[in-house]
Write an enzyme that holds these catalytic residues in place. Structure first.
Site, mmCIF file in Angstrom:
data_model
loop_
_atom_site.group_PDB
_atom_site.id
_atom_site.type_symbol
_atom_site.label_atom_id
_atom_site.label_comp_id
_atom_site.label_asym_id
_atom_site.label_seq_id
_atom_site.Cartn_x
_atom_site.Cartn_y
_atom_site.Cartn_z
ATOM 1 N N ASP A 114 -9.489 2.058 0.965
ATOM 2 C CA ASP A 114 -10.206 0.951 0.341
ATOM 3 C C ASP A 114 -10.261 -0.238 1.306
ATOM 4 O OD1 ASP A 114 -11.070 -1.203 -1.279
ATOM 5 O OD2 ASP A 114 -10.143 -0.337 -3.058
ATOM 6 N N HIS B 103 -13.431 2.182 -1.500
ATOM 7 C CA HIS B 103 -13.786 1.397 -2.669
ATOM 8 C C HIS B 103 -15.118 1.888 -3.245
ATOM 9 C CE1 HIS B 103 -13.032 -2.411 -4.856
ATOM 10 N NE2 HIS B 103 -14.351 -2.457 -4.966
#
Length: 236
Positions: free
Chosen positions: A174, A205
């Site tokens: 992420d 993400h």
């Protein structure tokens, strides 16, 4: 059946809109779907529709209503992505998470009082993932799930208040929630008896978005199956 309704804010004066998807027959429970920074866009509405198909009343409140009601943006369109970042900055500047907790509380009240459904869960993404964590800390919601929630590592001091089950999906690549933040989340939450964290190695993400460039199909299917099992257990 789907509709857009008005829900009374906790201040007793204002109202805000929410997208509602209803199942056929009596709902097994209710799930609040908490938006990303892109508003209650087609992806969020599709998630509501999916939960309704699984037998849940699902509700996606417009959490940007105080700034720009009705905004719907596409993260794969650069201008709209930048607009979303601007909305998020304005949201952060006005301490929007506190306002959003009031709105989520108002939705919980509406579901329980107007719809007569006692068991209420929530699932959120990005900004919504953080708000799902805060809902577990600050409300009596029955069960909460957060996907790639931002800034949770800065809010771990509230974790002692988590009384009902919480599950967090954490993609290890992420680019908004780095390795140090992920490590802090594990250190702070792994010992908590009500909290479960799932890591997704190499995913970024937004991997569980319904469509678009960010989606990783295998990862999304795995996370969504875990979420469905979690709600089936804790909203029964």
């Amino acid at each position: 059946m789907t509709e857009t309704i008005a829900i009374s804010a906790l201040n007793g004066t204002d109202t805000f809109s929410a997208y509602v998807a209803r199942p056929e027959g009596t709902p097994r429970a209710a799930i609040i779907v908490i938006q990303e920074i892109f508003g209650v866009n087609p992806g969020i509405r599709a998630k509501c529709d999916s939960w309704a198909q699984q037998g849940y009343l699902s509700v996606a409140p417009d959490l940007f209503w105080r700034m720009k009601p009705g905004v719907t943006l596409d993260p794969d369109v650069e201008d709209e992505l930048q607009e979303a970042f601007g909305h998020f900055q304005a949201y952060a500047d006005r301490q929007g998470s506190t306002e959003s907790m009031e709105d989520i509380e108002a939705v919980i009240h509406w579901i329980r009082r107007e719809e007569g459904i006692a068991k209420v869960g929530c699932v959120g993404y990005c900004l919504g993932g953080m708000l799902a964590y805060l809902a577990a800390c600050r409300t009596d919601i029955s069960a909460s799930v957060g996907y790639y929630g931002v800034s949770i590592d800065q809010m771990l001091g509230e974790s002692h208040a988590i009384a009902n089950p919480l599950m967090l999906h954490v993609p290890t690549a992420d680019h908004f929630v780095g390795p140090e933040a992920q490590a802090a989340m594990h250190a702070g939450l792994d010992p908590h008896p009500k909290v479960t964290l799932h890591d997704y190695p190499g995913l970024d993400h937004g991997f569980a978005t319904e469509s678009g460039n960010r989606r990783n199909d295998a990862g999304a299917r795995l996370a969504d199956s875990r979420t469905a099992d979690f709600f089936a257990q804790h909203l029964a």
